[in-house]
Write a protein that holds these residues in place. Structure first.
Motif, PDB file in Angstrom:
ATOM      1  N   VAL A  94      75.116   9.518  12.109  1.00 17.01           N
ATOM      2  CA  VAL A  94      74.395   9.292  13.367  1.00 17.01           C
ATOM      3  C   VAL A  94      75.396   9.332  14.508  1.00 17.01           C
ATOM      4  O   VAL A  94      76.404   8.614  14.487  1.00 17.01           O
ATOM      5  N   VAL A  95      75.124  10.184  15.472  1.00 16.60           N
ATOM      6  CA  VAL A  95      75.920  10.164  16.695  1.00 16.60           C
ATOM      7  C   VAL A  95      75.141   9.314  17.692  1.00 16.60           C
ATOM      8  O   VAL A  95      73.946   9.515  17.901  1.00 16.60           O
ATOM      9  N   TYR A 126      70.972   9.367  18.016  1.00 19.88           N
ATOM     10  CA  TYR A 126      70.157   8.293  18.576  1.00 19.88           C
ATOM     11  C   TYR A 126      70.541   8.039  20.037  1.00 19.88           C
ATOM     12  O   TYR A 126      71.670   7.659  20.334  1.00 19.88           O
ATOM     13  N   ALA A 127      69.581   8.257  20.941  1.00 15.42           N
ATOM     14  CA  ALA A 127      69.729   7.944  22.383  1.00 15.42           C
ATOM     15  C   ALA A 127      70.970   8.573  22.989  1.00 15.42           C
ATOM     16  O   ALA A 127      71.615   7.992  23.855  1.00 15.42           O
ATOM     17  N   THR A 128      71.309   9.770  22.559  1.00 16.99           N
ATOM     18  CA  THR A 128      72.476  10.450  23.097  1.00 16.99           C
ATOM     19  C   THR A 128      72.127  11.079  24.447  1.00 16.99           C
ATOM     20  O   THR A 128      70.967  11.377  24.719  1.00 16.99           O
ATOM     21  N   SER A 129      73.138  11.267  25.299  1.00 22.84           N
ATOM     22  CA  SER A 129      72.888  11.730  26.662  1.00 22.84           C
ATOM     23  C   SER A 129      73.684  12.996  26.961  1.00 22.84           C
ATOM     24  O   SER A 129      74.826  13.150  26.527  1.00 22.84           O
ATOM     25  N   SER A 157      67.186  12.192  19.153  1.00 26.24           N
ATOM     26  CA  SER A 157      66.566  11.406  20.219  1.00 26.24           C
ATOM     27  C   SER A 157      67.561  11.295  21.361  1.00 26.24           C
ATOM     28  O   SER A 157      68.774  11.384  21.166  1.00 26.24           O
ATOM     29  N   VAL A 158      67.029  11.110  22.555  1.00 27.35           N
ATOM     30  CA  VAL A 158      67.859  11.078  23.752  1.00 27.35           C
ATOM     31  C   VAL A 158      67.506   9.849  24.576  1.00 27.35           C
ATOM     32  O   VAL A 158      66.447   9.242  24.407  1.00 27.35           O
ATOM     33  N   ARG A 159      68.429   9.515  25.488  1.00 24.09           N
ATOM     34  CA  ARG A 159      68.266   8.294  26.278  1.00 24.09           C
ATOM     35  C   ARG A 159      67.403   8.504  27.514  1.00 24.09           C
ATOM     36  O   ARG A 159      66.644   7.635  27.908  1.00 24.09           O
ATOM     37  N   VAL A 179      64.620   4.025  23.386  1.00 21.60           N
ATOM     38  CA  VAL A 179      65.244   3.008  24.236  1.00 21.60           C
ATOM     39  C   VAL A 179      66.742   2.961  23.974  1.00 21.60           C
ATOM     40  O   VAL A 179      67.236   3.370  22.917  1.00 21.60           O
ATOM     41  N   ASP A 180      67.476   2.450  24.951  1.00 22.09           N
ATOM     42  CA  ASP A 180      68.908   2.213  24.783  1.00 22.09           C
ATOM     43  C   ASP A 180      69.122   1.296  23.572  1.00 22.09           C
ATOM     44  O   ASP A 180      68.323   0.378  23.326  1.00 22.09           O
ATOM     45  N   PRO A 181      70.188   1.518  22.804  1.00 17.66           N
ATOM     46  CA  PRO A 181      70.385   0.716  21.581  1.00 17.66           C
ATOM     47  C   PRO A 181      70.427  -0.784  21.795  1.00 17.66           C
ATOM     48  O   PRO A 181      70.109  -1.537  20.868  1.00 17.66           O
ATOM     49  N   VAL A 182      70.806  -1.260  22.990  1.00 17.99           N
ATOM     50  CA  VAL A 182      70.849  -2.716  23.173  1.00 17.99           C
ATOM     51  C   VAL A 182      69.465  -3.331  23.036  1.00 17.99           C
ATOM     52  O   VAL A 182      69.334  -4.527  22.733  1.00 17.99           O
TER      53      VAL A 182
END
Length: 889
Positions: A94-95, A126-129, A157-159, A179-182
């Protein structure tokens, strides 16, 4: 015999090993979320060997100490050629989140596209930009190499919302926004970390977390604490080298500084705070996670869009925003500042986003072998499901199975609903440039008569909604025309629109958020069809309105831009009674009128029957509203009136009736005023201290030495030099001395390049070290007749700035801001420029080698510029030598 290395379910790559609380806790959220889904994780350290941006990280830095405390399994740093060996240690890679796919960041390399992962293993993002919205940064070789990598991913998935379209249109892959990982973990997870803090803080206090502190932000914190009635202010230093700066800037008994840098201490200070103020995106996120009342200063150096997207998503809009320029007076007038904040809507959206994103992550980590994020090959339009029949030319409304909506940003919230697609504009999102679109069910040939049929429910307070076509390759759009709302909102309706298909690859249907206003504005679209019709079937007046495939004429475009400019001016003019800038302008307008009366050779005692009462009203109103009593414009007004009363006292003229108009607070300010703040002085006298900058430079050397410089050296630019150039520019005259000129200074190369890509006039040159944007604030203009004054005052100011840069030894190149509304709005969003400021010019600035070549740019003769009208005979010469000869005679 060496024991085999331990194996894991998931290897995680990303920037988890730095010195930033946001990054550290982002990957903590991702790590723990994946483990709680039942997978064993391995944190993969940054690979070496790519370029100078990849460095060997110390083992005792903040993030590594944290990694050991929380029990991460992690690799050591190795050369990128050794990464393939990890295929034997993990089944899925996972990146993670952050701008890991932004090509302008030097640390972005092939490993962050998981190029080393073998075909037997799974690749997930996951949530990469990709960074900001612009796509010009994606060069052909980057796209070619990484399209191939991304199309091997099982799931992406993207942020950011706009990244969904970047993934599809640039790299040919399907992406989902999460969503952002936090936000993947509940608040209790961070409370458990806060319980492990090595410091203890309690009681009522304002928590201050600034990544980029400065004196202005410090003053905002002080004024905010006073506004909230909080006596204590706890400052949390930026762990990435920010402690020394914090200790110097906040060396004041009113501030306490958190003693030790650690993520646990950061969370503990947040959890215990009464209120939070921050310029950090993740600082904002954790305020919402802990449910704290908070304010955010959108960080222009690190990306404004992230703040806006986050707060729009939660339903706060811009209500939590503060500005560096805020004062005690502006904060006193801000209704959103209190020690309570309603989180009902925000908590619901966080819960929904967490559940949806965890479900996506679970599915991505367990997808069948061979699953891919690559888009299926495009089906030819005539064979596409649901395409209009070439024989009948008709199609019942309804989406083709694969049709979905994309958007330019998070201003649009898209979801499936009632057998169709629900499109909702987030609070504050109803502005130009926020667009949503879907593929047309057919692609008629250019010049074909067509009928667009929509089954939908409209939710808007606007009188009409414009329909558009969009070209996905270029992002350009074609306006079809308006559909009248006619009060039919929140009801099912069918609308049709006839038009001639224009040339240019317009294969998508598009709506703009600017047409959707009011609560829960948007539309639910249950059917969309495109029918081929005959010319005779075209309805009027729609047919006439759109049967111009060549687009609007020059005159129509000019009219539209003029109307847009007029709207901006009228909006500022309508708000003239509300803004601090307008109040300052009125103070200066009347004070300057009195200064002019004081300067007359034929001085008239008792003058000012209009200006003095008007200035009294403005000073009384300013102080009565609790605005800053030390404001520079108020100080000028007070000094002018002190000079006025003193002058009349000396000539024994009674102006006591005028004096009685000023309230006691205003009179006290007048009595205490400094004489140098206003009034009059001899023409040869210095108005203010002259800066000690290059005192040997002659005026002619500066004026004739200025060139438009486009190639700059790597020599760092001192902020003091920019400030001196601005100070010199401020000597330019302005209407009634209202000083509307503004200079926005940018040093982040990513934002600078994005801005000049949109501006479009600096192609072929390297990114300049500094980019300045000169604007003029429309709030400084008080009358309808001043509609063009912003450009006059702004142009004078800009010329002074160019000469100021030359005088301090810097090169500058003005870059025009002549552009359409869409490009201007994109720049306003990127650079966070208020809507009340009009663009005058960009200026690229930096040091330069005097030996470089520049265009000659020859000037024409004086006779071609100067027009004589009934001039008398030439007066005697006025050169110094001629004046000396005249004196001798």
């Amino acid at each position: 015999m060496t024991a085999p290395e331990q194996t894991y379910d998931v290897g995680i790559l990303g920037w988890w090993y730095g010195k930033n609380y946001g990054s550290i806790l982002t990957y903590y959220g991702l790590n723990r979320a994946i483990e709680e889904l039942g997978f064993r994780t391995l944190m993969v350290h940054e690979a070496l060997g790519y370029n100078g941006y990849r460095v060997l990280w110390p083992d005792n830095i903040l993030s590594m100490d944290f990694a050991r405390r929380v029990g991460y399994s992690y690799t050591q740093q190795v050369h990128f050629s050794e990464l393939p060996a990890l295929n034997a240690r993990a089944r899925t890679f996972v990146v993670g989140s952050d701008q890991l796919w932004n090509p302008v960041i030097g640390r972005v390399n092939d490993d962050l596209f998981l190029d080393f992962v073998g075909p037997e293993n799974r690749r997930v993002a996951y949530a990469t930009s990709f960074g900001n919205r612009g796509t010009a940064k994606f060069k052909p070789d980057f796209v070619a190499r990484h399209s191939a990598n991304l199309q091997k991913f099982s799931a992406i998935s993207v942020r950011e919302g706009y990244a969904v379209n970047t993934a599809r249109e640039v790299f040919g892959v399907e992406a989902t926004q999460v969503v952002d990982p936090v936000y993947l973990l509940p608040t209790s997870a961070y409370e458990a970390l806060a319980d492990m803090a090595s410091v203890e803080v309690s009681g009522d206090y304002l928590a201050v977390f600034y990544l980029d502190p400065n004196p202005e932000k410090r003053n905002v914190a002080l004024a905010l604490a006073h506004r909230l009635g909080l006596d204590r202010i706890l400052v949390i230093p930026n762990p990435d080298g920010g402690r020394a700066v914090t200790e110097e800037l906040f060396a004041d008994p009113r501030f306490e500084i958190l003693e030790e840098d650690a993520p646990e201490n950061f969370l503990h200070a947040y959890r215990s705070a009464s209120y939070v103020v921050t310029d950090s995106f993740h600082g904002t996120a954790f305020a919402t996670i802990f449910g704290k009342p908070f304010s955010s200063i959108y960080n222009t150096h690190r990306g404004v869009d992230r703040f806006k997207n986050l707060l729009n998503w939660m339903g706060f809009g811009d209500s939590r925003r503060l500005l560096e320029t805020d004062t005690a007076e502006t904060l006193a007038a801000n209704p959103g500042l209190s020690l309570t904040l309603d989180y009902t809507q925000a908590n619901a959206r966080i819960a929904e986003g967490r559940a949806r994103s965890l479900a996506w992550l679970q599915a991505a980590l367990t997808a069948e072998s061979g699953a891919t994020a690559a888009l299926a090959p495009v089906v030819a339009p005539e064979a596409a499901p649901g395409a209009a029949s070439q024989e009948t030319g008709t199609e019942a409304p309804g989406f083709p199975p694969a049709t979905g909506f994309g958007a330019s940003n998070d201003a649009w919230q898209i979801s499936a609903r009632d057998g169709g697609h629900d499109l909702t504009v987030a609070p504050g999102g109803a502005v130009r440039g926020n667009q949503v679109w879907c593929d047309l069910p057919a692609q008629p040939a250019p010049g074909s008569p067509c009928r667009l049929v929509l089954d939908w429910v409209l939710r808007t307070n606007a009188p009409a909604v414009n329909l558009h076509l969009r070209d996905p390759a270029s992002g350009k759009f074609h306006v079809l025309g308006p559909v009248l709302v006619e009060g039919r909102v929140n009801v099912a309706r069918r609308d049709s629109f006839d038009f001639i298909m224009p040339p240019g690859g317009f294969s998508q249907f598009m709506l703009g958020a600017v047409h959707f206003t009011g609560p829960q504005a948007g539309a639910t679209i249950t059917g969309l069809a495109l029918e081929a019709i005959t010319p005779a079937e075209m309805k009027t007046p729609a047919a006439k309105a759109v049967a111009r495939p060549k687009g609007p004429s020059h005159a129509e475009l000019a009219l539209k831009l003029a109307l847009d400019d007029n709207d901006r001016f009228v909006k500022a003019h309508a708000g003239a009674g509300k803004s601090v800038t307008s109040a300052r302008a009125r103070l200066m307008f009347h004070a300057h009128a009195i200064e002019k009366g004081l300067s007359r050779l034929d001085f008239r005692g008792g003058f000012g029957k209009i200006s003095v009462p008007a200035l009294a009203r403005e000073m009384n109103a300013w102080l009565g509203a609790g605005r800053d009593p030390q404001d520079a414009f108020l100080a000028t007004a007070a000094s002018v009136m002190q000079a006025y009363f003193d002058r009349h006292r000396r000539i024994n003229v009674d102006v006591s009736d005028f004096r009685a108009l000023f309230g006691a607070p205003a009179l006290a300010r007048i009595e205490a005023a400094a004489a140098a703040e206003g009034g009059v002085l001899e023409a040869a006298a210095d108005r203010e201290p002259v800066p000690d900058v290059n005192p040997d430079a002659r005026f002619l050397d500066v004026v004739y030495g200025r060139r438009s410089i486009r190639d700059f050296t790597a020599q760092p630019v001192a902020e003091a030099d920019i400030a001196r150039a601005v100070q010199l520019a401020m000597q330019a005259p302005s209407v009634c001395n209202r000083q509307a000129g503004r200079v926005h200074v940018f040093s982040d190369p990513v934002r600078i390049q994005a801005a000049i890509d949109i501006q479009g006039g600096f192609g072929g040159y390297n990114t300049p070290p500094r980019l300045l944007l000169v604007t003029a604030d429309l709030n400084a203009f008080l009358f309808a007749s001043e509609r063009n004054q912003a450009f006059v005052d702004g142009g004078l100011f800009m010329m002074g700035l160019l000469l100021g840069l030359q005088h301090v030894g810097l090169g500058g190149c003005p870059l025009n801001t002549a552009m359409n509304t869409e490009r201007e709005m994109a720049l306003r969003k990127l650079l966070d420029i208020p809507d009340s400021e009009v663009f005058i010019s960009f200026v690229a600035a930096g040091h330069y080698d005097p030996a470089i070549l520049t265009p000659r740019s020859r000037r024409i003769g004086v006779e071609e510029v100067m027009r004589r009208h009934d001039l008398p005979a030439d007066p005697p010469a006025t050169t110094p030598a001629a004046r000396q000869d005249e004196a001798v005679k």
